[in-house]
Design a protein around this motif. Structure first.
Motif, PDB file in Angstrom:
ATOM      1  N   GLN A 280      -8.314  10.238   2.513  1.00 39.56           N
ATOM      2  CA  GLN A 280      -9.420   9.387   2.942  1.00 39.56           C
ATOM      3  C   GLN A 280      -8.922   8.375   3.964  1.00 39.56           C
ATOM      4  OE1 GLN A 280     -11.417   7.410  -0.252  1.00 39.56           O
ATOM      5  NE2 GLN A 280     -12.743   6.196   1.078  1.00 39.56           N
ATOM      6  N   THR A 281      -9.670   8.154   5.031  1.00 34.68           N
ATOM      7  CA  THR A 281      -9.285   7.193   6.064  1.00 34.68           C
ATOM      8  C   THR A 281     -10.100   5.913   5.941  1.00 34.68           C
ATOM      9  OG1 THR A 281     -10.859   8.107   7.655  1.00 34.68           O
ATOM     10  CG2 THR A 281      -8.632   9.011   7.664  1.00 34.68           C
ATOM     11  N   THR A 282      -9.467   4.806   6.352  1.00 35.19           N
ATOM     12  CA  THR A 282     -10.106   3.494   6.311  1.00 35.19           C
ATOM     13  C   THR A 282      -9.738   2.732   7.571  1.00 35.19           C
ATOM     14  OG1 THR A 282      -9.859   3.441   3.899  1.00 35.19           O
ATOM     15  CG2 THR A 282     -10.384   1.367   4.988  1.00 35.19           C
TER      16      THR A 282
ATOM     17  N   HIS B 188       0.865  -1.186   0.000  1.00 32.97           N
ATOM     18  CA  HIS B 188       0.000   0.000   0.000  1.00 32.97           C
ATOM     19  C   HIS B 188       0.899   1.231   0.000  1.00 32.97           C
ATOM     20  CE1 HIS B 188      -3.514  -2.497   1.279  1.00 32.97           C
ATOM     21  NE2 HIS B 188      -2.569  -3.187   1.910  1.00 32.97           N
ATOM     22  N   THR B 189       1.104   1.860  -1.148  1.00 39.23           N
ATOM     23  CA  THR B 189       1.929   3.061  -1.233  1.00 39.23           C
ATOM     24  C   THR B 189       1.100   4.301  -0.918  1.00 39.23           C
ATOM     25  OG1 THR B 189       1.514   3.170  -3.611  1.00 39.23           O
ATOM     26  CG2 THR B 189       3.493   2.010  -2.905  1.00 39.23           C
ATOM     27  N   ASN B 190       1.814   5.411  -0.647  1.00 36.45           N
ATOM     28  CA  ASN B 190       1.151   6.677  -0.293  1.00 36.45           C
ATOM     29  C   ASN B 190       0.147   6.484   0.844  1.00 36.45           C
ATOM     30  OD1 ASN B 190       2.405   8.394  -2.283  1.00 36.45           O
ATOM     31  ND2 ASN B 190       1.162   7.334  -3.818  1.00 36.45           N
ATOM     32  N   THR B 191       0.503   5.645   1.786  1.00 40.73           N
ATOM     33  CA  THR B 191      -0.415   5.294   2.872  1.00 40.73           C
ATOM     34  C   THR B 191       0.340   5.326   4.198  1.00 40.73           C
ATOM     35  OG1 THR B 191      -1.624   3.824   1.370  1.00 40.73           O
ATOM     36  CG2 THR B 191      -2.037   3.550   3.719  1.00 40.73           C
ATOM     37  N   ARG B 192      -0.345   5.718   5.234  1.00 36.73           N
ATOM     38  CA  ARG B 192       0.262   5.664   6.571  1.00 36.73           C
ATOM     39  C   ARG B 192      -0.780   5.249   7.607  1.00 36.73           C
ATOM     40  NH1 ARG B 192      -0.690  10.555   9.389  1.00 36.73           N
ATOM     41  NH2 ARG B 192      -1.574  12.196   8.066  1.00 36.73           N
TER      42      ARG B 192
ATOM     43  N   ASN C   1      -7.725  -3.020  15.664  1.00 37.69           N
ATOM     44  CA  ASN C   1      -7.986  -2.294  14.419  1.00 37.69           C
ATOM     45  C   ASN C   1      -6.926  -1.227  14.179  1.00 37.69           C
ATOM     46  OD1 ASN C   1     -10.908  -3.178  13.525  1.00 37.69           O
ATOM     47  ND2 ASN C   1     -11.030  -2.792  15.740  1.00 37.69           N
ATOM     48  N   LEU C   2      -6.783  -0.870  12.908  1.00 36.11           N
ATOM     49  CA  LEU C   2      -5.937   0.240  12.493  1.00 36.11           C
ATOM     50  C   LEU C   2      -6.765   1.220  11.680  1.00 36.11           C
ATOM     51  CD1 LEU C   2      -2.781  -1.652  11.112  1.00 36.11           C
ATOM     52  CD2 LEU C   2      -3.064  -0.673  13.405  1.00 36.11           C
ATOM     53  N   THR C   3      -6.379   2.479  11.743  1.00 35.66           N
ATOM     54  CA  THR C   3      -6.918   3.474  10.832  1.00 35.66           C
ATOM     55  C   THR C   3      -5.815   3.870   9.861  1.00 35.66           C
ATOM     56  OG1 THR C   3      -8.472   4.329  12.479  1.00 35.66           O
ATOM     57  CG2 THR C   3      -7.971   5.743  10.595  1.00 35.66           C
ATOM     58  N   LEU C   4      -6.062   3.649   8.578  1.00 45.64           N
ATOM     59  CA  LEU C   4      -5.122   4.017   7.522  1.00 45.64           C
ATOM     60  C   LEU C   4      -5.596   5.294   6.849  1.00 45.64           C
ATOM     61  CD1 LEU C   4      -4.644   0.527   5.789  1.00 45.64           C
ATOM     62  CD2 LEU C   4      -3.389   1.460   7.739  1.00 45.64           C
ATOM     63  N   ILE C   5      -4.639   6.115   6.408  1.00 45.75           N
ATOM     64  CA  ILE C   5      -4.992   7.325   5.688  1.00 45.75           C
ATOM     65  C   ILE C   5      -4.251   7.350   4.360  1.00 45.75           C
ATOM     66  CG2 ILE C   5      -3.215   8.676   6.900  1.00 45.75           C
ATOM     67  CD1 ILE C   5      -5.136  11.092   6.651  1.00 45.75           C
ATOM     68  N   ASP C   6      -4.961   7.605   3.304  1.00 47.00           N
ATOM     69  CA  ASP C   6      -4.405   7.702   1.955  1.00 47.00           C
ATOM     70  C   ASP C   6      -3.767   9.078   1.797  1.00 47.00           C
ATOM     71  OD1 ASP C   6      -4.238   8.313  -0.926  1.00 47.00           O
ATOM     72  OD2 ASP C   6      -5.318   6.431  -1.205  1.00 47.00           O
TER      73      ASP C   6
END
Length: 562
Positions: free
Chosen positions: A465-467, A439-443, A455-460
């Motif tokens: 956008q968060t997931t 998953h690039t450009n993601t943190r 759980n984790l919250t990822l942000i693009d």
């Protein structure tokens, strides 16, 4: 009349080859060299070999080495070794291959954690077979050859200190048996020790002594590690037990210097946690970080270097030509010269739940969030979806190792690609591994859960956008910071805390002598630096080893001057 004691059964070297002529030849060569100490058992196909292993297991026999042919009907050598690992995980593994199958053998390194592959024919065995088997048997014996260790750790699955104790023993190659406190066996052992699950973690030594929440120093002393220097004064003190420090200790002791290596946790450093180092010179089939560290440690001890663990250096004092190292526990030692090889520590992720702030009850470190690839956790990721944060080699190596057990590994990279920071060979391996998703450009901006990570919250980074995703295991590799806060102001550092040396020293660094500093010499004469803690270092295992050995050459020059 007392009956004579039964002779101990020899450990076994088991060979598997479907060609009867080759099978006999392998067994013949092995018996010629090892029959006095080991029993040579041979089988002519994988299923028969597994049946034999099950019988050996029931009888309580131990297996030291598997030697399996790659191409066999019904079950390939790789398939056999993968199944055999479940029965004898401590045994060393060798694959016999023809030249045309070399690529398959290299692939097997990552599938079955292969120790070595041998090309057929290997004649003469004195040159091509025996040195390989000798090294594997030495490593097996160093590990104790015990598939089930007697030291037991009883702990909570979501306890940070329980995780720290496990990691300490694993990093120091001290075998143990992990038991959950809420399992039947955990209840039984705690009751036998007169304890309950409020006293965790509990370590039960091989003598049956229970240690309640022991410190690392107490563990080291009770389990046979050296924690005290044998002398008060040394020619050379090496601070830090990573590749650079181990190389300095080996070369210092082998060249006649009274040498001590001081390590706060475990020899090997971050490299010792690497699941596979594949670009280190002289190991075409790769080497595990803990194997490399163990060999270097034993090499230093062979040359009579003192190796002491769980002693944290907190001050370096300068008294003329004498340097005094003070420890956190109040002890100290004196020396004529110092090599700083303290390496770096993992930088913490700026995300909720991933900090080690004191008093922060929301921290999930050791409860599903791990900095580095905790050696014991990887085996517990079977059929799980796990996340790895980072885009450099250490993250890539961890992802490859975890992919062997996990259902899917998600590699989270802040940048647009892996090319900027990861070696080409690792990128190729990751692209060829179907259960690794990049998953690039993601943190990661948040880790949350109850007792443990859930759980984790990822942000693009492109869309913001968060997931939210389900995750119980998160491994973080996002760079490093030097461990230099304890050094005196006289030792010059750059803006990030890395130690300056040689030509990198600035005119205002305070260098006191008429001669220029030696290449790896800091702004204090007689204090040298090697490895990742040095400013502008290459951050590679080979570079650290080279600097550690080269530093000793400059130590000799300095000592000759004084």
């Amino acid at each position: 009349m007392t009956a004579p004691a039964a002779a101990p059964r020899k450990p076994i070297i088991l060979t598997v080859d479907d060609d009867p002529a080759v099978s006999r030849a392998v067994a013949r060569d092995l018996r010629r060299k090892y029959a006095e100490t080991y029993r040579i058992v041979r089988a002519e196909n994988g299923p028969d070999a597994l049946d034999t292993l099950r019988e050996l297991k029931l009888r309580g026999d131990t297996v030291a080495v598997f030697v399996a042919d790659y191409r066999m009907p019904a079950m390939s050598g790789i398939e056999f070794l993968e199944a055999a690992m479940d029965l004898y995980p401590m045994a060393r593994r060798v694959l016999l291959t023809a030249y045309a199958d070399t690529h398959a053998a290299i692939d097997a390194i990552n599938v079955v954690d292969l120790d070595h592959y041998l090309l057929k024919p290997w004649d003469p065995p004195e040159e091509k077979l025996y040195p390989v088997i000798d090294a594997l048997l030495e490593a097996w014996n160093a590990d104790g050859g015990h598939p089930m260790p007697n030291t037991k750790i009883i702990g909570h699955r979501y306890s940070r200190r329980s995780s720290e104790v496990r990691e300490f023993l694993a990093s120091n190659r001290l075998p143990y048996h992990w038991i959950f406190a809420d399992d039947d066996e955990g209840h039984r052992l705690l009751e036998a020790a007169g304890l309950d699950d409020r006293a965790l973690p509990v370590v039960i030594t091989e003598t049956g002594e229970p240690l309640v929440d022991p410190s690392n120093t107490e563990l080291a002393g009770r389990l046979g590690l050296s924690t005290e220097p044998r002398a008060d004064f040394y020619d050379l003190a090496v601070i830090g037990g990573g590749p650079g420090g181990l190389a300095a200790a080996v070369y210092g002791a082998s060249e006649g210097l009274r040498t001590v290596l001081i390590e706060a946790v475990a020899t090997g450093g971050q490299a010792g946690q690497s699941s596979r180092i594949e670009n280190y010179l002289g190991f075409p089939d790769g080497v595990r970080g803990d194997q490399l560290a163990d060999r270097a440690r034993r090499q230093a001890e062979k040359f009579s270097a003192d190796l002491i663990t769980t002693r944290e250096a907190v001050a370096l004092e300068l008294h003329g030509n004498t340097r005094t190292i003070r420890f956190a526990d109040g002890g100290s030692l004196d020396c004529r010269s110092v090599v700083l090889a303290t390496g770096v520590s993992y930088r913490e992720l700026d995300a909720d739940g991933c900090h080690s702030r004191d008093g922060d009850d929301s921290s999930l470190i050791g409860r599903g969030v791990y900095y580095g690839a905790a050696t014991y956790v990887a085996a517990e990721c079977e059929d799980q979806e796990v996340y790895v944060v980072g885009g450099a080699n250490s993250a890539g190596q961890a992802a490859m190792n975890l992919a062997r057990k996990a259902a899917r590994v998600h590699l989270v990279v802040r940048g647009p690609s892996l090319e900027a920071s990861m070696s080409y060979y690792l990128i190729q391996q990751i692209e060829a591994t179907p259960n690794i998703e990049v998953h690039t450009n993601t943190r990661v901006c948040r880790a949350f859960g109850g007792e443990g990570l859930e759980n984790l919250t990822l942000i693009d980074g492109t869309t913001n956008q968060t997931t939210d995703v389900g995750c119980t295991q998160l491994f973080i590799f996002i760079g490093a910071q030097p461990r230099t806060d304890w050094l005196p102001d006289a030792i010059a550092r750059d803006d990030r805390g890395f130690v300056l040396s040689g030509p990198d020293l600035k005119p205002d660094s305070g260098w006191p002598l008429d001669r220029p500093p030696h290449h790896l010499e800091t702004s204090v004469p007689g204090v040298f630096v090697a490895g990742d803690v040095r400013a502008e270092s290459a951050k590679r295992v080979a570079a650290a080893v080279g600097e550690g050995s080269m530093a000793v050459m400059f130590v000799h020059r300095y000592l000759a001057e004084t």
